[in-house]
Scaffold this motif. Structure first.
Motif, PDB file in Angstrom:
ATOM      1  N   ARG A  41      -7.228  -2.169  -7.258  1.00 33.10           N
ATOM      2  CA  ARG A  41      -8.431  -2.834  -7.751  1.00 33.10           C
ATOM      3  C   ARG A  41      -8.185  -3.182  -9.218  1.00 33.10           C
ATOM      4  N   GLY A  42      -8.700  -4.314  -9.677  1.00 35.46           N
ATOM      5  CA  GLY A  42      -8.517  -4.724 -11.069  1.00 35.46           C
ATOM      6  C   GLY A  42      -8.948  -3.634 -12.036  1.00 35.46           C
ATOM      7  N   GLY A  43      -8.088  -3.263 -12.971  1.00 37.00           N
ATOM      8  CA  GLY A  43      -8.385  -2.246 -13.963  1.00 37.00           C
ATOM      9  C   GLY A  43      -8.130  -0.820 -13.521  1.00 37.00           C
ATOM     10  N   ALA A  44      -7.800  -0.609 -12.253  1.00 35.46           N
ATOM     11  CA  ALA A  44      -7.592   0.753 -11.738  1.00 35.46           C
ATOM     12  C   ALA A  44      -6.196   1.265 -12.080  1.00 35.46           C
ATOM     13  N   GLU A  45      -6.100   2.553 -12.300  1.00 37.29           N
ATOM     14  CA  GLU A  45      -4.811   3.195 -12.548  1.00 37.29           C
ATOM     15  C   GLU A  45      -4.114   3.529 -11.231  1.00 37.29           C
ATOM     16  N   ARG A  46      -4.889   4.032 -10.275  1.00 39.34           N
ATOM     17  CA  ARG A  46      -4.325   4.465  -8.999  1.00 39.34           C
ATOM     18  C   ARG A  46      -4.400   3.345  -7.970  1.00 39.34           C
ATOM     19  N   ALA A  47      -3.455   3.354  -7.060  1.00 40.42           N
ATOM     20  CA  ALA A  47      -3.420   2.359  -5.988  1.00 40.42           C
ATOM     21  C   ALA A  47      -4.439   2.700  -4.912  1.00 40.42           C
ATOM     22  N   SER A  48      -5.035   1.663  -4.345  1.00 41.28           N
ATOM     23  CA  SER A  48      -5.919   1.842  -3.193  1.00 41.28           C
ATOM     24  C   SER A  48      -5.100   2.172  -1.955  1.00 41.28           C
ATOM     25  N   SER A  49      -3.911   1.529  -1.870  1.00 42.54           N
ATOM     26  CA  SER A  49      -3.005   1.803  -0.754  1.00 42.54           C
ATOM     27  C   SER A  49      -1.575   1.478  -1.166  1.00 42.54           C
ATOM     28  N   HIS A  50      -0.617   2.082  -0.469  1.00 43.56           N
ATOM     29  CA  HIS A  50       0.817   1.864  -0.732  1.00 43.56           C
ATOM     30  C   HIS A  50       1.473   1.401   0.562  1.00 43.56           C
ATOM     31  N   HIS A  51       2.419   0.455   0.446  1.00 42.05           N
ATOM     32  CA  HIS A  51       3.078  -0.121   1.621  1.00 42.05           C
ATOM     33  C   HIS A  51       4.567  -0.274   1.353  1.00 42.05           C
ATOM     34  N   GLU A  52       5.342  -0.201   2.415  1.00 47.35           N
ATOM     35  CA  GLU A  52       6.791  -0.344   2.294  1.00 47.35           C
ATOM     36  C   GLU A  52       7.199  -1.782   1.990  1.00 47.35           C
ATOM     37  N   THR A  53       6.471  -2.761   2.552  1.00 49.48           N
ATOM     38  CA  THR A  53       6.843  -4.162   2.347  1.00 49.48           C
ATOM     39  C   THR A  53       5.718  -4.926   1.655  1.00 49.48           C
ATOM     40  N   LYS A  54       6.100  -5.996   0.997  1.00 43.68           N
ATOM     41  CA  LYS A  54       5.120  -6.856   0.333  1.00 43.68           C
ATOM     42  C   LYS A  54       4.185  -7.483   1.358  1.00 43.68           C
ATOM     43  N   ARG A  55       4.728  -7.883   2.488  1.00 39.57           N
ATOM     44  CA  ARG A  55       3.919  -8.502   3.543  1.00 39.57           C
ATOM     45  C   ARG A  55       2.800  -7.564   4.003  1.00 39.57           C
ATOM     46  N   GLU A  56       3.123  -6.283   4.222  1.00 40.35           N
ATOM     47  CA  GLU A  56       2.109  -5.309   4.638  1.00 40.35           C
ATOM     48  C   GLU A  56       1.039  -5.149   3.560  1.00 40.35           C
ATOM     49  N   ALA A  57       1.477  -5.114   2.305  1.00 42.23           N
ATOM     50  CA  ALA A  57       0.536  -4.966   1.187  1.00 42.23           C
ATOM     51  C   ALA A  57      -0.385  -6.173   1.090  1.00 42.23           C
ATOM     52  N   ILE A  58       0.156  -7.376   1.300  1.00 43.44           N
ATOM     53  CA  ILE A  58      -0.666  -8.589   1.249  1.00 43.44           C
ATOM     54  C   ILE A  58      -1.705  -8.573   2.363  1.00 43.44           C
ATOM     55  N   GLU A  59      -1.306  -8.204   3.562  1.00 40.93           N
ATOM     56  CA  GLU A  59      -2.246  -8.138   4.686  1.00 40.93           C
ATOM     57  C   GLU A  59      -3.376  -7.152   4.389  1.00 40.93           C
ATOM     58  N   SER A  60      -3.024  -5.978   3.883  1.00 36.35           N
ATOM     59  CA  SER A  60      -4.021  -4.969   3.546  1.00 36.35           C
ATOM     60  C   SER A  60      -4.904  -5.455   2.402  1.00 36.35           C
ATOM     61  N   GLY A  61      -4.281  -6.044   1.387  1.00 35.04           N
ATOM     62  CA  GLY A  61      -5.033  -6.551   0.239  1.00 35.04           C
ATOM     63  C   GLY A  61      -6.015  -7.640   0.629  1.00 35.04           C
ATOM     64  N   ARG A  62      -5.618  -8.528   1.534  1.00 31.62           N
ATOM     65  CA  ARG A  62      -6.518  -9.590   1.996  1.00 31.62           C
ATOM     66  C   ARG A  62      -7.728  -9.003   2.721  1.00 31.62           C
ATOM     67  N   THR A  63      -7.492  -8.002   3.548  1.00 32.52           N
ATOM     68  CA  THR A  63      -8.592  -7.368   4.267  1.00 32.52           C
ATOM     69  C   THR A  63      -9.588  -6.747   3.288  1.00 32.52           C
ATOM     70  N   VAL A  64      -9.086  -6.003   2.335  1.00 34.90           N
ATOM     71  CA  VAL A  64      -9.949  -5.354   1.339  1.00 34.90           C
ATOM     72  C   VAL A  64     -10.667  -6.409   0.505  1.00 34.90           C
ATOM     73  N   SER A  65      -9.941  -7.429   0.082  1.00 35.87           N
ATOM     74  CA  SER A  65     -10.507  -8.484  -0.749  1.00 35.87           C
ATOM     75  C   SER A  65     -11.619  -9.242  -0.024  1.00 35.87           C
ATOM     76  N   ARG A  66     -11.408  -9.533   1.249  1.00 40.72           N
ATOM     77  CA  ARG A  66     -12.452 -10.210   2.041  1.00 40.72           C
ATOM     78  C   ARG A  66     -13.691  -9.331   2.169  1.00 40.72           C
ATOM     79  N   ASN A  67     -13.485  -8.044   2.442  1.00 36.02           N
ATOM     80  CA  ASN A  67     -14.607  -7.122   2.618  1.00 36.02           C
ATOM     81  C   ASN A  67     -15.415  -6.935   1.342  1.00 36.02           C
ATOM     82  N   GLN A  68     -14.760  -7.043   0.194  1.00 34.54           N
ATOM     83  CA  GLN A  68     -15.426  -6.782  -1.082  1.00 34.54           C
ATOM     84  C   GLN A  68     -15.677  -8.054  -1.895  1.00 34.54           C
ATOM     85  N   ASP A  69     -15.410  -9.230  -1.301  1.00 35.91           N
ATOM     86  CA  ASP A  69     -15.647 -10.523  -1.965  1.00 35.91           C
ATOM     87  C   ASP A  69     -14.998 -10.597  -3.348  1.00 35.91           C
TER      88      ASP A  69
END
Length: 77
Positions: A22-50
């Motif tokens: 999350r913008g300004g956060a020190e800790r990660a919301s989630s960790h992923h082995e690949t960039k693709r997995e992180a993007i998929e997860s990030g898009r889901t979170v971003s859509r849910n939180q606008d």
């Protein structure tokens, strides 16, 4: 990284893999082995939180951005 809470970022983890933060956060919301997995997860979170999703390159620079409700300059019409 933007300090506002209206963004999420996909960033490289210094110990390997990719994090979603999350913008300004020190800790990660989630960790992923690949960039693709992180993007998929990030898009889901971003859509849910606008929020904006900022996808960074390995060097930390922003490569692309997706708007999911937090676009400061939405297209007209």
């Amino acid at each position: 990284m933007s300090k506002g809470p209206k963004t999420h970022h996909v960033v490289p983890n210094p110990n390997g893999g990719w994090d979603v933060k999350r913008g300004g956060a020190e800790r990660a919301s989630s960790h992923h082995e690949t960039k693709r997995e992180a993007i998929e997860s990030g898009r889901t979170v971003s859509r849910n939180q606008d929020t904006e999703l900022r996808i960074h390159n390995q060097d930390g620079r922003i490569a692309s951005s997706d708007s999911h409700g937090g676009d400061p300059f939405p297209p007209k019409g």
